[in-house]
Write an enzyme that holds these catalytic residues in place. Structure first.
Site, PDB file in Angstrom:
ATOM      1  CG  HIS A  14      -2.077  -0.905   1.070  1.00  0.00           C
ATOM      2  ND1 HIS A  14      -1.952  -2.274   1.156  1.00  0.00           N
ATOM      3  CD2 HIS A  14      -3.378  -0.660   0.812  1.00  0.00           C
ATOM      4  CE1 HIS A  14      -3.136  -2.822   0.962  1.00  0.00           C
ATOM      5  NE2 HIS A  14      -4.014  -1.876   0.750  1.00  0.00           N
ATOM      6  N   PRO A  15       0.412   2.279  -0.694  1.00  0.00           N
ATOM      7  CG  PRO A  15      -0.866   3.824  -1.904  1.00  0.00           C
ATOM      8  CD  PRO A  15      -0.808   2.361  -1.494  1.00  0.00           C
TER       9      PRO A  15
ATOM     10  CD  GLU B  24      -9.220   3.563  -1.986  1.00  0.00           C
ATOM     11  OE1 GLU B  24      -9.916   2.609  -2.347  1.00  0.00           O
ATOM     12  OE2 GLU B  24      -8.044   3.438  -1.597  1.00  0.00           O
ATOM     13  CD  GLN B  25      -2.875   8.626  -1.056  1.00  0.00           C
ATOM     14  OE1 GLN B  25      -2.285   9.704  -1.085  1.00  0.00           O
ATOM     15  NE2 GLN B  25      -2.240   7.470  -0.985  1.00  0.00           N
TER      16      GLN B  25
ATOM     17  CB  SER C 276      -4.254   4.232  -4.151  1.00  0.00           C
ATOM     18  OG  SER C 276      -4.203   2.998  -3.473  1.00  0.00           O
TER      19      SER C 276
ATOM     20  CB  ALA D 191     -10.320   2.556   5.908  1.00  0.00           C
TER      21      ALA D 191
END
Length: 163
Positions: A62-63, A82-83, A79, A117
Site C-alpha cells: 500500500h502507498p 481514495e486519497q 488509491s 481507510a
C-alpha cells in the site's frame, strides 16, 4: 463472480488488495460466494491465514498517504481516488512536509506504511490525528490495525466493483 474461472476471477478481483493478486487466487478456491460480503469474508480469511511475511508484504504494497507514489503519479486508480477525495493528492508545501515526516517516523518505527481507510473519515485532519495517535502503538498492534483498515478499504472496493 461464481461463473468465472480462476484466471478470469483473478483478473477481475486481483487488484482489490493493492498489488496482491495472491489474495484473489487463494480466495477463488472458496467459491461459490453467496454475496459480495461472503466474497470479502473469504478474501479476509485468506489474509488472516497468511503467514506474517505475506501479511507484511500486503501492508507494504500500500502507498503512503501523500507519499512518493502520489508525487510521481503512480498510485493505482483506486488509491488515487481514495486519497484525492480528502485532498491528499493536492497538498501545499507545508502539508507535504508534515505528511512526509509522519510517514517517515511511522515507517521507521513499524517497518510499513500507516494504512488508514480514508472512506471512514470526513476530513484530512481526522486522518492525520489517527496517524499521530497510532504511531505510538507497538508494531504488532499496528499490523493488526493495518489489516483491519485494509478490510474496510477492500470491502468498499468490492462494493464499487460489483455494485
Amino acid at each position: 463472480m461464481n461463473a468465472l474461472g480462476e484466471r478470469e476471477f483473478v483478473a477481475r478481483f486481483g487488484g482489490v488488495f493493492e498489488h496482491s493478486p495472491w489474495v484473489a487466487e487463494r480466495a477463488w478456491k472458496s467459491k461459490p460466494f453467496r454475496s459480495i460480503q461472503s466474497l470479502h469474508q473469504a478474501m479476509m480469511q485468506v489474509v488472516a491465514q497468511a503467514n506474517r511475511e505475506e501479511q507484511l508484504a500486503l501492508v507494504r504494497a500500500h502507498p503512503e498517504l501523500a507519499g512518493a507514489e502520489a508525487k510521481q503519479g503512480t498510485l493505482t486508480v483506486d488509491s488515487s481516488s481514495e486519497q484525492g477525495r480528502l485532498g491528499f493528492t493536492r497538498l501545499d508545501r507545508n502539508e507535504l512536509e508534515k505528511m512526509a515526516e509522519l510517514n517517515r517516523s511511522y515507517r521507521e518505527k513499524h517497518g510499513f506504511p500507516c494504512i488508514v481507510a480514508l472512506r471512514l473519515h470526513a476530513t484530512r485532519e481526522t486522518v492525520i490525528a489517527e496517524m499521530e495517535r497510532r504511531a505510538a502503538n507497538d508494531s504488532d498492534t499496528e499490523l493488526k490495525n493495518a489489516l483491519e483498515q485494509i478490510g474496510h478499504i477492500t470491502r468498499a472496493r468490492l462494493a464499487k466493483m460489483i455494485g
